[in-house]
Design a protein around this motif. Structure first.
Motif, mmCIF file in Angstrom:
data_model
loop_
_atom_site.group_PDB
_atom_site.id
_atom_site.type_symbol
_atom_site.label_atom_id
_atom_site.label_comp_id
_atom_site.label_asym_id
_atom_site.label_seq_id
_atom_site.Cartn_x
_atom_site.Cartn_y
_atom_site.Cartn_z
ATOM 1 N N ALA A 196 -1.077 5.908 3.403
ATOM 2 C CA ALA A 196 -1.271 6.965 2.412
ATOM 3 C C ALA A 196 -0.019 7.830 2.346
ATOM 4 O O ALA A 196 0.436 8.367 3.353
ATOM 5 C CB ALA A 196 -2.507 7.792 2.745
ATOM 6 N N GLY A 197 0.524 7.994 1.164
ATOM 7 C CA GLY A 197 1.848 8.577 1.017
ATOM 8 C C GLY A 197 2.025 9.976 1.558
ATOM 9 O O GLY A 197 2.996 10.256 2.263
ATOM 10 N N LEU A 198 1.116 10.907 1.232
ATOM 11 C CA LEU A 198 1.348 12.302 1.588
ATOM 12 C C LEU A 198 1.325 12.519 3.095
ATOM 13 O O LEU A 198 2.194 13.207 3.642
ATOM 14 C CB LEU A 198 0.307 13.187 0.913
ATOM 15 C CG LEU A 198 0.486 14.696 1.123
ATOM 16 C CD1 LEU A 198 1.860 15.149 0.656
ATOM 17 C CD2 LEU A 198 -0.600 15.466 0.394
ATOM 18 N N LEU A 199 0.356 11.955 3.788
ATOM 19 C CA LEU A 199 0.289 12.129 5.238
ATOM 20 C C LEU A 199 1.471 11.443 5.911
ATOM 21 O O LEU A 199 2.055 11.971 6.861
ATOM 22 C CB LEU A 199 -1.036 11.577 5.768
ATOM 23 C CG LEU A 199 -1.280 11.721 7.266
ATOM 24 C CD1 LEU A 199 -1.204 13.184 7.696
ATOM 25 C CD2 LEU A 199 -2.638 11.126 7.651
ATOM 26 N N GLU A 352 -0.844 9.735 -10.756
ATOM 27 C CA GLU A 352 0.097 9.023 -9.885
ATOM 28 C C GLU A 352 0.332 9.802 -8.598
ATOM 29 O O GLU A 352 0.442 9.217 -7.510
ATOM 30 C CB GLU A 352 1.419 8.795 -10.621
ATOM 31 C CG GLU A 352 1.357 7.731 -11.699
ATOM 32 C CD GLU A 352 2.711 7.513 -12.346
ATOM 33 O OE1 GLU A 352 3.710 8.046 -11.818
ATOM 34 O OE2 GLU A 352 2.764 6.817 -13.376
ATOM 35 N N VAL A 353 0.392 11.128 -8.715
ATOM 36 C CA VAL A 353 0.563 11.969 -7.528
ATOM 37 C C VAL A 353 -0.639 11.803 -6.602
ATOM 38 O O VAL A 353 -0.492 11.639 -5.382
ATOM 39 C CB VAL A 353 0.731 13.446 -7.926
ATOM 40 C CG1 VAL A 353 0.703 14.335 -6.693
ATOM 41 C CG2 VAL A 353 2.048 13.641 -8.681
ATOM 42 N N GLY A 358 -3.322 9.321 -1.833
ATOM 43 C CA GLY A 358 -4.246 8.360 -1.236
ATOM 44 C C GLY A 358 -5.711 8.633 -1.486
ATOM 45 O O GLY A 358 -6.562 7.888 -1.004
ATOM 46 N N THR A 359 -6.050 9.672 -2.264
ATOM 47 C CA THR A 359 -7.467 9.996 -2.453
ATOM 48 C C THR A 359 -8.070 9.330 -3.680
ATOM 49 O O THR A 359 -9.264 9.012 -3.700
ATOM 50 C CB THR A 359 -7.667 11.514 -2.591
ATOM 51 O OG1 THR A 359 -6.894 12.004 -3.686
ATOM 52 C CG2 THR A 359 -7.236 12.213 -1.311
ATOM 53 N N ILE A 360 -7.272 9.114 -4.719
ATOM 54 C CA ILE A 360 -7.762 8.575 -5.989
ATOM 55 C C ILE A 360 -6.895 7.399 -6.398
ATOM 56 O O ILE A 360 -5.695 7.375 -6.127
ATOM 57 C CB ILE A 360 -7.745 9.665 -7.080
ATOM 58 C CG1 ILE A 360 -8.866 10.679 -6.827
ATOM 59 C CG2 ILE A 360 -7.891 9.079 -8.478
ATOM 60 C CD1 ILE A 360 -8.907 11.831 -7.794
ATOM 61 N N VAL A 367 -10.649 5.907 -13.190
ATOM 62 C CA VAL A 367 -10.229 6.383 -11.879
ATOM 63 C C VAL A 367 -11.427 6.400 -10.953
ATOM 64 O O VAL A 367 -12.571 6.524 -11.395
ATOM 65 C CB VAL A 367 -9.613 7.801 -11.941
ATOM 66 C CG1 VAL A 367 -8.304 7.788 -12.670
ATOM 67 C CG2 VAL A 367 -10.578 8.784 -12.573
ATOM 68 N N ARG A 368 -11.160 6.279 -9.660
ATOM 69 C CA ARG A 368 -12.220 6.364 -8.663
ATOM 70 C C ARG A 368 -11.611 6.809 -7.345
ATOM 71 O O ARG A 368 -10.381 6.805 -7.173
ATOM 72 C CB ARG A 368 -12.906 5.014 -8.480
ATOM 73 C CG ARG A 368 -12.004 3.949 -7.851
ATOM 74 C CD ARG A 368 -12.693 2.611 -7.725
ATOM 75 N NE ARG A 368 -11.795 1.604 -7.189
ATOM 76 C CZ ARG A 368 -12.067 0.304 -7.190
ATOM 77 N NH1 ARG A 368 -13.202 -0.135 -7.704
ATOM 78 N NH2 ARG A 368 -11.207 -0.555 -6.667
ATOM 79 N N LEU A 369 -12.463 7.206 -6.427
ATOM 80 C CA LEU A 369 -11.990 7.510 -5.084
ATOM 81 C C LEU A 369 -11.597 6.216 -4.388
ATOM 82 O O LEU A 369 -12.254 5.185 -4.544
ATOM 83 C CB LEU A 369 -13.091 8.198 -4.271
ATOM 84 C CG LEU A 369 -13.496 9.612 -4.690
ATOM 85 C CD1 LEU A 369 -14.631 10.089 -3.799
ATOM 86 C CD2 LEU A 369 -12.328 10.576 -4.620
ATOM 87 N N THR A 370 -10.528 6.262 -3.626
ATOM 88 C CA THR A 370 -10.206 5.124 -2.770
ATOM 89 C C THR A 370 -11.239 5.046 -1.648
ATOM 90 O O THR A 370 -11.940 6.030 -1.371
ATOM 91 C CB THR A 370 -8.815 5.295 -2.151
ATOM 92 O OG1 THR A 370 -8.832 6.479 -1.326
ATOM 93 C CG2 THR A 370 -7.738 5.424 -3.209
ATOM 94 N N PRO A 371 -11.371 3.916 -0.975
ATOM 95 C CA PRO A 371 -12.296 3.861 0.164
ATOM 96 C C PRO A 371 -11.991 4.928 1.208
ATOM 97 O O PRO A 371 -12.904 5.531 1.768
ATOM 98 C CB PRO A 371 -12.081 2.444 0.725
ATOM 99 C CG PRO A 371 -11.658 1.642 -0.466
ATOM 100 C CD PRO A 371 -10.812 2.580 -1.288
ATOM 101 N N HIS A 372 -10.699 5.189 1.464
ATOM 102 C CA HIS A 372 -10.384 6.250 2.436
ATOM 103 C C HIS A 372 -10.528 7.632 1.809
ATOM 104 O O HIS A 372 -10.781 8.610 2.521
ATOM 105 C CB HIS A 372 -9.007 6.051 3.074
ATOM 106 C CG HIS A 372 -7.899 5.692 2.141
ATOM 107 N ND1 HIS A 372 -7.895 4.558 1.374
ATOM 108 C CD2 HIS A 372 -6.724 6.328 1.852
ATOM 109 C CE1 HIS A 372 -6.786 4.500 0.670
ATOM 110 N NE2 HIS A 372 -6.062 5.566 0.921
ATOM 111 N N GLY A 373 -10.388 7.721 0.488
ATOM 112 C CA GLY A 373 -10.687 8.991 -0.170
ATOM 113 C C GLY A 373 -12.166 9.323 -0.070
ATOM 114 O O GLY A 373 -12.543 10.481 0.170
#
Length: 577
Positions: A196-199, A352-353, A358-360, A367-373
């Motif tokens: 996940a990019g931000l973390l 895109e952000v 990594g949440t969406i 659009v949807r939540l990712t499994p980790h989101g």
């Protein structure tokens, strides 16, 4: 929001009311302070001005508060009480109090109409209506998401209410019970989080600052030149956001220009799953709390919690057009003069952000939540003290439960995991017998799911499939399964061949409603021939008329489509529905 100053102010106002024998609607006054703090940069009581009340009561409340127009009188009365307190406590002078009272007198007759004006509704308030709130609950508010992360979330309610909590029976959609969700295995979530990019960026920035011996500004922010170097050297697109996340998560501590990296700091790939999941829970809270500059749009950032909450409750992708409609105020109302293309490009960039965070994730035009989101949002709810149930694993249930779960619309990757896990606990003959037995005398959709799963089984399941040759509805499927594996099987009669064609098309009907073009494209290359369609009306299948209607609407050949519509009329004339 600075919760501390609001809490302190409310205690002072309560004490003032008791000493003066004045009835204080503390919940209403708290809401005024909360929203002033959240949206108008009010950080203490002395910051209130006449303009503050005008913005609160004619702009913020209509956008955020789910309340009927007649409730305006309560809010106006609370505003007047607050002015009385501000004057007597010395926070404001006599002239300022007079100006405030005059402004509130102007606002009072206008506020009911503002609360009733749907064009003023903000995204989260609109979502409540879209989720089925027939009449707004006058006790319920739509507030921005959690203000903080990690331990700050413990015990924080989802919505601030006028003296009501979810436990008191609030039935607004935002306070309604959360649906049970299916979660990916923890190790899979942790693996996705490491990418996940931000973390990941937060860890990279901390390591770079430490190794380069750099320090933040006296206010603890990343220096501009350091941010530019991090982007250039590490490819981190938003280093300032990553730095703020690192500070929020405790990866680094700052005191003025001093920097202290957390003891035992490790790169994200080297952390164990437990640590990674804990950091991810804090990351999701950081992204959704409404105060961090995540997407570059303050209006949208304030709605991120509502967007994530909504996607969690929907448990399915949301069309971009629908999301854009909900975000209309945040994107077009806040940016007058920009055209639809600018609006669309801005939303695309924001998504895109969030995908980088990594949440969406985008799924074609949705659009949807990712499994980790999804995992992170559930953890957020749990830390807020909300019951957030997890749906049972279909692998632990019977075939009927598996079929029902798959028909419930789980994402394709989750469906694959469910099927694989369920089959892994049974031999092929056991699986075939359970599945076919579970869908006897059931509808085409359930038969279709069972047959699709059984198609994964090899010839070793033949002895379990053969007994269903005596079942009129399952016989054609059993014959096809045996023949496809080169095993001995009876021949289908022309009537049975027609019946199974109708049955399989009936399975496709629900999906057709979601993707007309894809179904029409499939029919263009794999449609039944004209002579078969013309005979279908005679099939004794409960869905034959609907199937022929489906073909009549989507067959690309006009003449064959017309024949299908005529056949549908004949089927209905026979009384077959």
């Amino acid at each position: 929001m600075s919760i501390e100053w609001v809490n302190g102010a409310i205690e002072e106002i309560r004490a003032w009311g008791r000493s003066k024998d004045v009835v204080v609607d503390a919940d209403e006054v708290r809401l005024l302070c909360d929203y002033a703090s959240d949206y108008l940069d009010v950080s203490e009581l002395a910051d209130f001005t006449p303009g503050t009340f005008e913005q609160l009561l004619l702009d913020i409340y209509p956008r955020k508060v789910i309340a009927p127009p007649e409730s305006a009188a309560e809010t106006v009365a609370a505003a007047r009480t607050l002015v009385d307190f501000l004057l007597e406590s010395g926070e404001i002078g006599t002239k300022m109090a007079a100006r405030m009272r005059a402004k509130i007198d102007e606002i009072a007759p206008e506020m009911p109409a503002a609360l009733a004006d749907t064009s003023k509704f903000g995204m989260a308030k609109s979502i409540f209506g879209a989720m089925g709130a027939d009449e707004p609950d006058p006790t319920a508010l739509d507030a921005p998401g959690p203000a903080g992360s990690g331990d700050d979330l413990l015990g924080l309610p989802l919505h601030r209410l006028r003296g009501v909590t979810a436990d008191d029976g609030c039935e607004c959609p935002g306070c309604s019970p959360l649906p049970a969700v299916r979660l990916a295995p923890p190790q899979q979530v942790a693996g996705a989080v490491r990418e996940a990019g931000l973390l990941r960026d937060a860890h990279l920035v901390v390591a770079w600052m430490r190794d380069a011996g750099r320090t933040p500004t006296v206010r603890g922010a990343l220096r501009v030149r350091d941010a530019a170097r991090v982007t250039r050297e590490l490819g981190v697109a938003a280093p300032e956001t990553a730095w703020r996340l690192a500070v929020s998560l405790g990866l680094v501590e700052v005191s003025g220009a001093a920097l202290t990296v957390a003891p035992g700091f490790l790169p994200l790939p080297e952390r164990d799953d437990r640590e990674v999941l804990d950091l991810w829970a804090g990351t999701v809270a950081f992204v959704t709390d409404g105060t961090a500059d995540i997407t570059g749009s303050a209006e949208l950032d304030q709605e991120l919690y509502a967007v994530h909450d909504m996607l969690y409750r929907l448990q399915e992708p949301m069309a971009l057009a629908e999301l854009r409609e909900h975000l209309e105020e945040a994107w077009t109302g806040a940016r007058p003069g920009e055209d639809d293309q600018d609006d669309e490009d801005g939303l695309g960039a924001a998504l895109e952000v969030l995908a980088h965070c990594g949440t969406i994730e985008r799924v074609r035009d949705a659009v949807r939540l990712t499994p980790h989101g999804l995992w992170g949002m559930r953890e957020t709810f749990v830390r807020m003290g909300m019951p957030a149930p997890v749906a049972p694993d279909p692998a632990e249930g019977d075939a009927a439960g598996l079929v029902d779960g798959l028909l419930g619309g789980v994402p394709a990757e989750q469906a694959e995991r469910d099927i694989g896990s369920w089959l892994a606990r049974r031999s092929s003959p056991e699986a075939a017998a359970e599945l076919l037995g579970a869908v006897q005398a059931q509808d085409a959709a359930r038969r279709g799911v069972a047959v699709t799963i059984i198609d994964r089984l090899g010839p070793e399941a033949a002895d379990a499939v053969r007994p269903f040759l005596s079942d009129a509805e399952l016989r054609p499927h059993a014959v096809h399964w045996l023949s496809a594996r080169g095993l001995e099987a009876p021949a289908l009669t022309p009537e049975e061949a027609l019946w199974v064609s109708v049955d399989m098309l009936a399975v496709a009907m629900p999906a057709t409603e979601d993707d007309h073009e894809r179904f029409a494209g499939t029919l263009a290359t794999a449609a039944p021939p004209a002579h078969v369609i013309e005979e279908m009306w005679q099939v004794d299948h409960p869905d034959v008329a609907e199937v022929l209607d489906l073909l009549g609407r989507h067959l690309p050949d006009r003449e064959i489509a017309k024949a299908a519509r005529k056949a549908a009329f004949k089927a209905r004339s026979r009384g077959i529905h």
